[in-house]
Design a protein around this motif. Structure first.
Motif, PDB file in Angstrom:
ATOM      1  N   SER A   1      -1.256   2.661  -2.229  1.00  0.00           N
ATOM      2  CA  SER A   1      -2.048   2.321  -1.045  1.00  0.00           C
ATOM      3  C   SER A   1      -1.588   0.992  -0.453  1.00  0.00           C
ATOM      4  O   SER A   1      -1.070   0.120  -1.156  1.00  0.00           O
ATOM      5  CB  SER A   1      -3.536   2.237  -1.404  1.00  0.00           C
ATOM      6  N   ASP A   2      -1.804   0.834   0.832  1.00  0.00           N
ATOM      7  CA  ASP A   2      -1.471  -0.421   1.506  1.00  0.00           C
ATOM      8  C   ASP A   2      -2.240  -1.584   0.901  1.00  0.00           C
ATOM      9  O   ASP A   2      -1.719  -2.699   0.776  1.00  0.00           O
ATOM     10  CB  ASP A   2      -1.780  -0.318   3.000  1.00  0.00           C
ATOM     11  N   ASP A   3      -3.501  -1.332   0.529  1.00  0.00           N
ATOM     12  CA  ASP A   3      -4.340  -2.395  -0.031  1.00  0.00           C
ATOM     13  C   ASP A   3      -3.783  -2.911  -1.352  1.00  0.00           C
ATOM     14  O   ASP A   3      -3.800  -4.117  -1.609  1.00  0.00           O
ATOM     15  CB  ASP A   3      -5.769  -1.876  -0.240  1.00  0.00           C
TER      16      ASP A   3
ATOM     17  N   ASP B   1      -2.143   2.897  -9.040  1.00  0.00           N
ATOM     18  CA  ASP B   1      -3.111   2.012  -8.387  1.00  0.00           C
ATOM     19  C   ASP B   1      -4.302   1.742  -9.302  1.00  0.00           C
ATOM     20  O   ASP B   1      -4.756   0.602  -9.447  1.00  0.00           O
ATOM     21  CB  ASP B   1      -3.596   2.622  -7.077  1.00  0.00           C
TER      22      ASP B   1
ATOM     23  N   ARG C   1      -0.632  -2.741  -2.383  1.00  0.00           N
ATOM     24  CA  ARG C   1       0.631  -3.444  -2.136  1.00  0.00           C
ATOM     25  C   ARG C   1       0.369  -4.847  -1.575  1.00  0.00           C
ATOM     26  O   ARG C   1       1.019  -5.816  -1.967  1.00  0.00           O
ATOM     27  CB  ARG C   1       1.519  -2.638  -1.186  1.00  0.00           C
ATOM     28  N   ALA C   2      -0.593  -4.953  -0.659  1.00  0.00           N
ATOM     29  CA  ALA C   2      -0.928  -6.263  -0.088  1.00  0.00           C
ATOM     30  C   ALA C   2      -1.519  -7.178  -1.153  1.00  0.00           C
ATOM     31  O   ALA C   2      -1.202  -8.382  -1.201  1.00  0.00           O
ATOM     32  CB  ALA C   2      -1.916  -6.087   1.068  1.00  0.00           C
TER      33      ALA C   2
ATOM     34  N   ARG D   1       1.297  -8.493  -3.378  1.00  0.00           N
ATOM     35  CA  ARG D   1       2.072  -9.554  -2.726  1.00  0.00           C
ATOM     36  C   ARG D   1       1.318 -10.881  -2.752  1.00  0.00           C
ATOM     37  O   ARG D   1       1.903 -11.935  -3.039  1.00  0.00           O
ATOM     38  CB  ARG D   1       2.396  -9.155  -1.278  1.00  0.00           C
TER      39      ARG D   1
END
Length: 211
Positions: A92-94, A152, A96-97, A100
């Motif tokens: 998910s984008d969440d 995830d 990965r963000a 980072r």
């Protein structure tokens, strides 16, 4: 017609047996999955315990500043590695963000600790029988073995356990044991960031229905 009824009855019985077998297999698979998840959580907690060196109440006095700096450095190093895994493999984008952000913040926090050690001319010294590197390697291997939503979930579970233990260790063990004022101030300055990581991870986990 009687034969047909018998045949249909036999088919029905066979269908029931197949249905029972399917339900049984499903229950077994569910139990295996639960066992794997519990095992993974135990490994994650072992990594946290080895990295943070959770000590019993009153044991803070056995830690000196050199050991505290080593524990602090390894805690940051561990989450830099896992944060990069989250950034790279998150489905998910969440996630990965989050990975980072965590990796970037811990890189900064780690460098602050190393700069302070150099300034104070203290050589960070890991505790006796330190197993944090080996335990971290196990966690990394487990995370790398998972993909998609399964990754995830495992990553978020690890991050929640890790940051919760880091926050508790700083407050209850490392801060009370630190002798140098600058070292104490460093840990006080990064503590809100670690707490924010914990809150952000829990928020992502709740959003994805993981926890």
């Amino acid at each position: 017609q009687a034969g047909t009824v018998t045949l249909d009855t036999d088919r029905a019985r066979t269908g029931l047996h197949h249905g029972s077998a399917s339900r049984c297999c499903g229950a077994i698979q569910k139990e295996i999955l639960m066992m794997r998840n519990r095992w993974f959580e135990r490994v994650c907690l072992a990594v946290v315990a080895a990295t943070i060196v959770s000590l019993p109440t009153g044991a803070a006095g056995v830690l000196d500043d050199a050991t505290i700096l080593a524990i602090y450095d390894q805690a940051n190093a561990a989450d830099i590695v896992t944060g990069r895994l989250g950034a790279k493999y998150g489905a998910s984008d969440d996630v990965r963000a989050l990975g980072r952000m965590v990796a970037t913040d811990h890189m900064s926090a780690q460098q602050m600790g190393r700069d302070l050690a150099m300034k104070l001319r203290i050589v960070p010294t890991p505790p006796d029988n330190d197993t944090s590197v080996a335990e971290q390697a196990k966690a990394v291997a487990l995370l790398q073995s998972k993909k998609g939503a399964e990754f995830d979930k495992a990553y978020l579970q690890y991050e929640v356990a890790f940051h919760q233990s880091v926050v508790e260790a700083i407050k209850g063990t490392l801060l009370p044991a630190a002798k140098n004022d600058e070292l104490r101030n460093l840990m006080k300055s990064v503590l809100p960031g670690f707490e924010q990581h914990l809150a952000a991870t829990r928020a992502v986990a709740a959003k994805l229905g993981v926890m």
